[in-house]
Design an enzyme around this catalytic site. Structure first.
Site, PDB file in Angstrom:
ATOM      1  N   ARG A  69      -1.563  -1.801 -15.117  1.00 50.07           N
ATOM      2  CA  ARG A  69      -0.902  -0.609 -14.593  1.00 50.07           C
ATOM      3  C   ARG A  69      -1.898   0.557 -14.540  1.00 50.07           C
ATOM      4  O   ARG A  69      -2.727   0.717 -15.452  1.00 50.07           O
ATOM      5  CB  ARG A  69       0.255  -0.263 -15.536  1.00 50.07           C
ATOM      6  CG  ARG A  69       1.130   0.889 -15.114  1.00 50.07           C
ATOM      7  CD  ARG A  69       1.788   0.675 -13.793  1.00 50.07           C
ATOM      8  NE  ARG A  69       3.136   1.214 -13.723  1.00 50.07           N
ATOM      9  CZ  ARG A  69       3.688   1.622 -12.580  1.00 50.07           C
ATOM     10  NH1 ARG A  69       3.020   1.579 -11.435  1.00 50.07           N
ATOM     11  NH2 ARG A  69       4.930   2.066 -12.576  1.00 50.07           N
ATOM     12  N   ALA A  82       0.837  -1.205   0.000  1.00 46.58           N
ATOM     13  CA  ALA A  82       0.000   0.000   0.000  1.00 46.58           C
ATOM     14  C   ALA A  82       0.870   1.253   0.000  1.00 46.58           C
ATOM     15  O   ALA A  82       1.853   1.339   0.738  1.00 46.58           O
ATOM     16  CB  ALA A  82      -0.899   0.009   1.227  1.00 46.58           C
ATOM     17  N   ALA A  83       0.521   2.191  -0.847  1.00 47.90           N
ATOM     18  CA  ALA A  83       1.275   3.451  -0.908  1.00 47.90           C
ATOM     19  C   ALA A  83       0.556   4.458  -1.782  1.00 47.90           C
ATOM     20  O   ALA A  83      -0.263   4.085  -2.631  1.00 47.90           O
ATOM     21  CB  ALA A  83       2.670   3.213  -1.481  1.00 47.90           C
ATOM     22  N   LYS A 111       9.778   7.053   1.027  1.00 48.78           N
ATOM     23  CA  LYS A 111      10.153   5.625   0.992  1.00 48.78           C
ATOM     24  C   LYS A 111      11.507   5.416   1.673  1.00 48.78           C
ATOM     25  O   LYS A 111      11.726   4.412   2.342  1.00 48.78           O
ATOM     26  CB  LYS A 111      10.201   5.138  -0.461  1.00 48.78           C
ATOM     27  CG  LYS A 111       8.823   4.971  -1.114  1.00 48.78           C
ATOM     28  CD  LYS A 111       8.182   3.642  -0.734  1.00 48.78           C
ATOM     29  CE  LYS A 111       6.891   3.382  -1.511  1.00 48.78           C
ATOM     30  NZ  LYS A 111       6.291   2.080  -1.206  1.00 48.78           N
ATOM     31  N   THR A 131      11.789   1.203  -3.337  1.00 46.53           N
ATOM     32  CA  THR A 131      11.702   1.602  -4.747  1.00 46.53           C
ATOM     33  C   THR A 131      13.028   2.153  -5.291  1.00 46.53           C
ATOM     34  O   THR A 131      13.810   2.755  -4.538  1.00 46.53           O
ATOM     35  CB  THR A 131      10.629   2.695  -4.919  1.00 46.53           C
ATOM     36  OG1 THR A 131      10.759   3.288  -6.210  1.00 46.53           O
ATOM     37  CG2 THR A 131      10.768   3.809  -3.892  1.00 46.53           C
TER      38      THR A 131
HETATM   39  P1  NAP Z   1      -0.691   1.012  -7.088  1.00 46.36           P
HETATM   40  O1  NAP Z   1      -1.253   0.263  -8.246  1.00 46.36           O
HETATM   41  O2  NAP Z   1      -0.755   2.491  -7.070  1.00 46.36           O
HETATM   42  O3  NAP Z   1      -1.419   0.462  -5.775  1.00 46.36           O
HETATM   43  C1  NAP Z   1      -1.310   1.123  -4.533  1.00 46.36           C
HETATM   44  C2  NAP Z   1      -2.203   0.428  -3.530  1.00 46.36           C
HETATM   45  O4  NAP Z   1      -2.065   1.079  -2.264  1.00 46.36           O
HETATM   46  C3  NAP Z   1      -3.706   0.454  -3.888  1.00 46.36           C
HETATM   47  O5  NAP Z   1      -4.260  -0.801  -3.560  1.00 46.36           O
HETATM   48  C4  NAP Z   1      -4.237   1.537  -2.948  1.00 46.36           C
HETATM   49  O6  NAP Z   1      -5.592   1.349  -2.610  1.00 46.36           O
HETATM   50  C5  NAP Z   1      -3.371   1.275  -1.716  1.00 46.36           C
HETATM   51  N1  NAP Z   1      -3.356   2.403  -0.780  1.00 46.36           N
HETATM   52  C6  NAP Z   1      -3.036   3.702  -1.038  1.00 46.36           C
HETATM   53  N2  NAP Z   1      -3.123   4.424   0.095  1.00 46.36           N
HETATM   54  C7  NAP Z   1      -3.518   3.586   1.081  1.00 46.36           C
HETATM   55  C8  NAP Z   1      -3.796   3.751   2.480  1.00 46.36           C
HETATM   56  N3  NAP Z   1      -3.722   4.943   3.072  1.00 46.36           N
HETATM   57  N4  NAP Z   1      -4.161   2.652   3.179  1.00 46.36           N
HETATM   58  C9  NAP Z   1      -4.288   1.449   2.590  1.00 46.36           C
HETATM   59  N5  NAP Z   1      -4.058   1.234   1.269  1.00 46.36           N
HETATM   60  C10 NAP Z   1      -3.672   2.296   0.537  1.00 46.36           C
HETATM   61  O7  NAP Z   1       0.839   0.613  -6.844  1.00 46.36           O
HETATM   62  P2  NAP Z   1       1.676  -0.629  -7.426  1.00 46.36           P
HETATM   63  O8  NAP Z   1       2.270  -0.240  -8.718  1.00 46.36           O
HETATM   64  O9  NAP Z   1       0.871  -1.876  -7.289  1.00 46.36           O
HETATM   65  O10 NAP Z   1       2.905  -0.653  -6.398  1.00 46.36           O
HETATM   66  C11 NAP Z   1       2.861  -1.427  -5.209  1.00 46.36           C
HETATM   67  C12 NAP Z   1       3.900  -0.900  -4.226  1.00 46.36           C
HETATM   68  O11 NAP Z   1       5.199  -0.989  -4.821  1.00 46.36           O
HETATM   69  C13 NAP Z   1       3.746   0.550  -3.813  1.00 46.36           C
HETATM   70  O12 NAP Z   1       4.158   0.663  -2.482  1.00 46.36           O
HETATM   71  C14 NAP Z   1       4.706   1.313  -4.723  1.00 46.36           C
HETATM   72  O13 NAP Z   1       5.105   2.508  -4.097  1.00 46.36           O
HETATM   73  C15 NAP Z   1       5.820   0.297  -4.836  1.00 46.36           C
HETATM   74  N6  NAP Z   1       6.613   0.318  -6.065  1.00 46.36           N
HETATM   75  C16 NAP Z   1       6.010   0.217  -7.279  1.00 46.36           C
HETATM   76  C17 NAP Z   1       6.784   0.170  -8.427  1.00 46.36           C
HETATM   77  C18 NAP Z   1       6.165   0.018  -9.795  1.00 46.36           C
HETATM   78  O14 NAP Z   1       6.876   0.263 -10.791  1.00 46.36           O
HETATM   79  N7  NAP Z   1       4.920  -0.398  -9.899  1.00 46.36           N
HETATM   80  C19 NAP Z   1       8.186   0.228  -8.328  1.00 46.36           C
HETATM   81  C20 NAP Z   1       8.768   0.309  -7.071  1.00 46.36           C
HETATM   82  C21 NAP Z   1       7.968   0.334  -5.933  1.00 46.36           C
HETATM   83  P3  NAP Z   1      -6.811   2.043  -3.439  1.00 46.36           P
HETATM   84  O15 NAP Z   1      -7.146   1.065  -4.539  1.00 46.36           O
HETATM   85  O16 NAP Z   1      -7.883   2.179  -2.420  1.00 46.36           O
HETATM   86  O17 NAP Z   1      -6.309   3.364  -3.973  1.00 46.36           O
HETATM   87  O1  F7E Z   2       7.063   8.037 -15.006  1.00 45.51           O
HETATM   88  C1  F7E Z   2       8.228  10.467 -17.509  1.00 45.51           C
HETATM   89  C2  F7E Z   2       8.296  10.851 -16.037  1.00 45.51           C
HETATM   90  O2  F7E Z   2       4.947   8.066 -13.708  1.00 45.51           O
HETATM   91  C3  F7E Z   2       8.155   7.459 -15.689  1.00 45.51           C
HETATM   92  C4  F7E Z   2       5.968   4.307  -9.818  1.00 45.51           C
HETATM   93  O3  F7E Z   2       5.483   2.987  -9.905  1.00 45.51           O
HETATM   94  O4  F7E Z   2       8.109   3.721 -10.746  1.00 45.51           O
HETATM   95  C5  F7E Z   2       6.980   4.557 -10.921  1.00 45.51           C
HETATM   96  O5  F7E Z   2       7.365   5.921 -10.868  1.00 45.51           O
HETATM   97  C6  F7E Z   2       8.947   8.546 -16.396  1.00 45.51           C
HETATM   98  C7  F7E Z   2       9.253   9.773 -15.523  1.00 45.51           C
HETATM   99  O6  F7E Z   2       6.734   6.311 -13.230  1.00 45.51           O
HETATM  100  C8  F7E Z   2       5.005  11.507 -18.763  1.00 45.51           C
HETATM  101  O7  F7E Z   2       8.781  12.185 -15.892  1.00 45.51           O
HETATM  102  C9  F7E Z   2       7.075  11.638 -19.406  1.00 45.51           C
HETATM  103  O8  F7E Z   2      10.567  10.158 -15.763  1.00 45.51           O
HETATM  104  O9  F7E Z   2       5.398   6.127 -15.260  1.00 45.51           O
HETATM  105  P1  F7E Z   2       5.925   7.140 -14.322  1.00 45.51           P
HETATM  106  P2  F7E Z   2       7.828   6.748 -12.158  1.00 45.51           P
HETATM  107  O10 F7E Z   2       7.742   8.173 -11.802  1.00 45.51           O
HETATM  108  O11 F7E Z   2       9.157   6.256 -12.635  1.00 45.51           O
HETATM  109  C10 F7E Z   2       8.816   3.907  -9.510  1.00 45.51           C
HETATM  110  C11 F7E Z   2       9.982   2.942  -9.469  1.00 45.51           C
HETATM  111  C12 F7E Z   2       7.919   3.814  -8.331  1.00 45.51           C
HETATM  112  O12 F7E Z   2       8.317   3.380  -7.252  1.00 45.51           O
HETATM  113  C13 F7E Z   2       6.596   4.508  -8.440  1.00 45.51           C
HETATM  114  O13 F7E Z   2       5.676   4.028  -7.465  1.00 45.51           O
HETATM  115  O14 F7E Z   2       8.147   9.040 -17.480  1.00 45.51           O
HETATM  116  N1  F7E Z   2       7.046  10.979 -18.207  1.00 45.51           N
HETATM  117  N2  F7E Z   2       5.827  11.974 -19.759  1.00 45.51           N
HETATM  118  C14 F7E Z   2       5.784  10.876 -17.795  1.00 45.51           C
HETATM  119  N3  F7E Z   2       5.257  10.306 -16.691  1.00 45.51           N
HETATM  120  C15 F7E Z   2       3.909  10.340 -16.567  1.00 45.51           C
HETATM  121  N4  F7E Z   2       3.338   9.745 -15.487  1.00 45.51           N
HETATM  122  N5  F7E Z   2       3.103  10.983 -17.493  1.00 45.51           N
HETATM  123  C16 F7E Z   2       3.604  11.570 -18.608  1.00 45.51           C
HETATM  124  O15 F7E Z   2       2.869  12.116 -19.420  1.00 45.51           O
END
Ligand code: NAP
Ligand code: F7E
Length: 342
Positions: free
Chosen positions: A187, A84-85, A155, A128
């Site tokens: 996603r 959760a985040a 984080k 992360t």
């Molecule tokens: P996500 O799709 O945004 O899911 C976030 C989850 O957290 C949702 O289920 C959301 O619930 C829940 N949440 C938010 N605030 C909360 C709160 N106050 N109490 C309880 N639940 C809450 O994220 P994800 O991509 O699956 O990522 C999972 C985790 O990995 C996160 O911690 C993220 O920061 C970390 N992470 C992600 C990536 C990536 O590339 N995806 C990379 C590195 C780390 P709702 O549905 O109610 O909003």
């Molecule tokens: O952006 C650029 C933006 O929002 C990727 C989360 O899961 O991964 C994620 O964070 C890149 C950035 O992901 C747009 O500036 C350009 O450089 O898809 P993003 P993120 O910020 O890397 C990390 C590892 C996590 O932990 C996070 O939870 O893409 N970018 N144009 C854009 N980004 C968005 N969102 N929208 C644009 O139009």
């Protein structure tokens, strides 16, 4: 009754859905912590997991310690996956308090309650690659942390003030997964990969004329979420708790992602202009992509590429889906889903 029970926070998110499926397939009893919303949370989970296998839902919020205590007492997990985040980096600049509350203080609340309910529980925490921030690639477990966003800061604070002390001083089995970007057809639509796959699919179907992006030069190490949740589980089966980088070791720019995605749909993108005036043209010279300052961040992490050799060596984990395979999967999924609807 299953031998192992897991509690997943963030089960309604991208990773939560893949992890729930994976653990159910391994025979776990899966519990999911969900926030109360106006929509029934099961509507967001149904269809993602095997319909005959039940996920047990407990209500709770990382902002509320009492709700976490009660969720832990009800579910009595052997393993906790804290996913959760507030996970949107761009939003973290607009909502830094919410980001700190959930991504930093929320982790402290959860660990405090977990320690009280069962000090033997094993916990995975979602760290992360955003914590590396300004540190140049390749990044591994020894690279310095230098976050530039409130998201990355929160984080890192959670890692330094809660994850490490609870592991090193209090003996809790705590693993921190330093995951690099991982994507999928599930996603969130505001993340750049899904925004591109959806927008190009809509353009191809004539449902949209153009769309806007921010920084095309940003470079990320993009993997498949379905591969990455397997690493989370493997960490908790290891003999000792530790930190692991999870990444593919290859990186691409946002521009590369657009071009690769366009090819899947047999579309061409030709770029012209520079800076905020740059545009992407289709093969008829029509503008289909614009650059909008709104999608730039106040401070940007320019380049990320992870070195996951420790996870490969100690956990036997390696990614199965390539960059091209990931883009293909996401674009085709959006195109086919939208085509069925239109
Ligand atoms: P996500 O799709 O945004 O899911 C976030 C989850 O957290 C949702 O289920 C959301 O619930 C829940 N949440 C938010 N605030 C909360 C709160 N106050 N109490 C309880 N639940 C809450 O994220 P994800 O991509 O699956 O990522 C999972 C985790 O990995 C996160 O911690 C993220 O920061 C970390 N992470 C992600 C990536 C990536 O590339 N995806 C990379 C590195 C780390 P709702 O549905 O109610 O909003
Ligand atoms: O952006 C650029 C933006 O929002 C990727 C989360 O899961 O991964 C994620 O964070 C890149 C950035 O992901 C747009 O500036 C350009 O450089 O898809 P993003 P993120 O910020 O890397 C990390 C590892 C996590 O932990 C996070 O939870 O893409 N970018 N144009 C854009 N980004 C968005 N969102 N929208 C644009 O139009």
């Amino acid at each position: 009754m299953a031998d192992k029970r897991a509690l997943i926070t963030g089960i309604t998110g991208q990773d939560g859905s893949y992890l729930a499926e994976h653990l159910l397939n391994l025979g776990y009893e899966v519990w999911g912590l969900v926030r109360r919303t106006s929509l029934d949370p099961m509507m967001r989970i149904d269809g993602l997991v095997h319909p005959r296998r039940r996920i047990h839902i407990v209500y709770g919020n990382l902002r509320d310690g009492a709700s976490l205590r009660s969720a832990l007492e009800q579910s009595q997990p052997h393993e906790i996956y804290n996913l959760a985040a507030q996970s949107d980096v761009g939003i973290s600049f607009k909502c830094p308090d919410e980001t700190m509350e959930v991504n930093y203080l929320g982790v402290g609340r959860l660990l405090h309650e977990a320690m009280h309910v069962n000090p033997q529980v094993r916990i995975y925490h979602a760290s992360t690659s955003e914590m590396f921030g300004k540190t140049p690639p390749p990044q591994n477990e020894h690279s310095p942390f230098a976050p530039v966003s409130p998201y990355g800061e929160a984080k890192l604070l959670a890692y330094e003030h809660f994850v490490k002390p609870y592991r090193d001083k209090h003996g809790l089995f705590m693993c921190s997964g330093i995951l690099f970007n991982h994507e999928s057809p599930r996603r969130g639509e505001h993340f750049v990969t899904r925004k591109i796959s959806m927008s190009l699919a809509k353009l191809k179907l004539g449902l949209q004329d153009d769309f806007s992006l921010g920084n095309l030069r940003a470079v990320r190490d993009w993997g498949f979420a379905g591969d990455y949740v397997k690493a989370m589980h493997l960490m908790l089966q290891h003999e000792k708790p530790d930190d692991y980088v999870i990444a593919t070791g290859t990186s691409h720019s946002v521009r590369d992602f657009v071009e690769t995605a366009a090819k899947v749909l047999e579309m061409d993108v030709r770029w012209t202009g520079a800076g905020f005036e740059e545009v992407g043209l289709d093969r008829n010279g029509k503008v289909i992509i614009r650059i909008d300052e709104e999608f730039y961040r106040p401070v940007e992490v320019q380049s990320l590429r992870g070195d996951a050799s420790k996870a490969r060596r100690q956990l036997g984990w390696s990614p199965q889906v390539s960059f091209a395979g990931l883009v293909d999967m996401m674009v085709k999924n959006d195109f086919e889903r939208l085509a069925r609807r239109s």
